[in-house]
Design an enzyme around this catalytic site. Structure first.
Site, PDB file in Angstrom:
ATOM      1  N   GLU A 250     -83.086 -15.874 -55.312  1.00 60.38           N
ATOM      2  CA  GLU A 250     -83.632 -16.274 -56.604  1.00 60.38           C
ATOM      3  C   GLU A 250     -82.575 -16.849 -57.528  1.00 60.38           C
ATOM      4  O   GLU A 250     -81.518 -16.246 -57.735  1.00 60.38           O
ATOM      5  CB  GLU A 250     -84.314 -15.077 -57.284  1.00 60.38           C
ATOM      6  CG  GLU A 250     -84.947 -15.425 -58.624  1.00 60.38           C
ATOM      7  CD  GLU A 250     -85.827 -14.324 -59.187  1.00 60.38           C
ATOM      8  OE1 GLU A 250     -86.334 -14.496 -60.314  1.00 60.38           O
ATOM      9  OE2 GLU A 250     -86.006 -13.301 -58.501  1.00 60.38           O
TER      10      GLU A 250
ATOM     11  N   ASP B 217     -93.181  -6.751 -58.114  1.00 58.29           N
ATOM     12  CA  ASP B 217     -93.072  -5.897 -59.290  1.00 58.29           C
ATOM     13  C   ASP B 217     -93.161  -6.735 -60.563  1.00 58.29           C
ATOM     14  O   ASP B 217     -93.179  -6.201 -61.666  1.00 58.29           O
ATOM     15  CB  ASP B 217     -91.815  -5.045 -59.258  1.00 58.29           C
ATOM     16  CG  ASP B 217     -90.525  -5.844 -59.141  1.00 58.29           C
ATOM     17  OD1 ASP B 217     -90.587  -7.093 -59.176  1.00 58.29           O
ATOM     18  OD2 ASP B 217     -89.456  -5.225 -59.000  1.00 58.29           O
TER      19      ASP B 217
END
Length: 270
Positions: free
Chosen positions: A188, A50
């Protein structure tokens, strides 16, 4: 010999089997041309992220991109790939609150794009959505740590899980994702020591971005890795090319040649 070279098409089983044996390489792609080159380069997996909202559409966050737009990008990527596993992000709003909508969104991605798996951000809070999608036979990749779809809640892109409570939750979320049937999990922007601990605590592969060297694999946004973006320079990013300068220089030369009537020359006309 690497696992990658032994097979014609990489699957979720291939990725799972690479844990502890061979590091997993992953890059993003959003269109046919880049996907062709990334696949030809031998990457194990391609993420239709995304992050297309940022690098393709120019939005500040990943939130605005729609399911239809993600399917369009995924279709383009799948047509350019012959070997790599293709994973597609479920965009914001398509899975967080309604497990049935989550399943419907995942089914659309799989049927309309031909991709091989979907990725969702979050842990135990999206339990019902993860389980509903996995139960339907759709492979799920998790995503923990800095989850960009929650950026307004975080309020910053700084490193996550530095405090003990958040670190413990991340470990529990990773274990939950494994138990729920996820085949891998992206981590992340978390401390390398925590990423190592998580990697050793679960039996599915971890793929890091800004999470240190101890993960089972690494992923980068292809536009960042190739230097097509030039203002984004986080500590974890290694640029392998500087295409921003190369491309702008090429365009400047083209403009100069057109203006001076040097292009097209006698050999470039019919």
């Amino acid at each position: 010999m690497s696992i990658n070279k032994e097979i014609k098409r990489i699957t979720t089983e291939t990725i799972r089997n690479m844990k502890g044996k061979e590091k997993i390489s992953m890059l993003t792609s959003y269109d046919f041309t880049i996907a062709q080159m990334v696949d030809a380069g031998g990457v194990d997996a391609i993420l239709v992220g995304d992050s297309a909202s940022n690098v393709m559409a120019g939005h500040e966050t990943t939130l605005p991109i729609t399911l239809d737009q993600m399917i369009y990008h995924a279709q383009s990527v799948v047509r350019g790939v012959s070997k790599a596993l293709v994973v597609v992000d479920l965009p914001f709003g398509c899975y967080q609150s309604d497990p049935q909508r989550a399943l419907d969104s995942a089914i659309r991605i799989m049927k309309e794009s031909g991709a091989h798996a979907v990725k969702l951000e979050g842990g135990i809070e999206i339990e019902k959505s993860v389980k509903r999608i996995v139960k339907a036979g759709i492979p799920v990749m998790g995503h923990l740590g800095l989850t960009p779809q929650s950026i307004y809640q975080f309020g910053t892109y700084k490193v996550r899980a530095k405090e003990e409570a958040e670190a413990e939750k991340l470990i529990e979320d990773a274990k939950f994702l494994e138990e729920a049937g996820a085949f891998s999990v992206v981590m992340e922007k978390i401390p390398a020591a925590l990423a190592k601990k998580v990697t050793e605590s679960i039996n599915i592969p971890t793929i890091g971005i800004g999470a240190g060297p101890h993960c089972d694999g690494q992923v980068l946004v292809v536009h960042d890795m190739l230097g097509m973006t030039h203002e984004f320079s986080p500590k974890f990013l290694r640029r392998y090319l500087n295409l921003y300068d190369e491309i702008t220089s090429a365009v400047q030369n083209y403009v100069k040649d057109v203006k001076s009537v040097d292009f097209p020359n006698e050999n470039e006309q019919y």
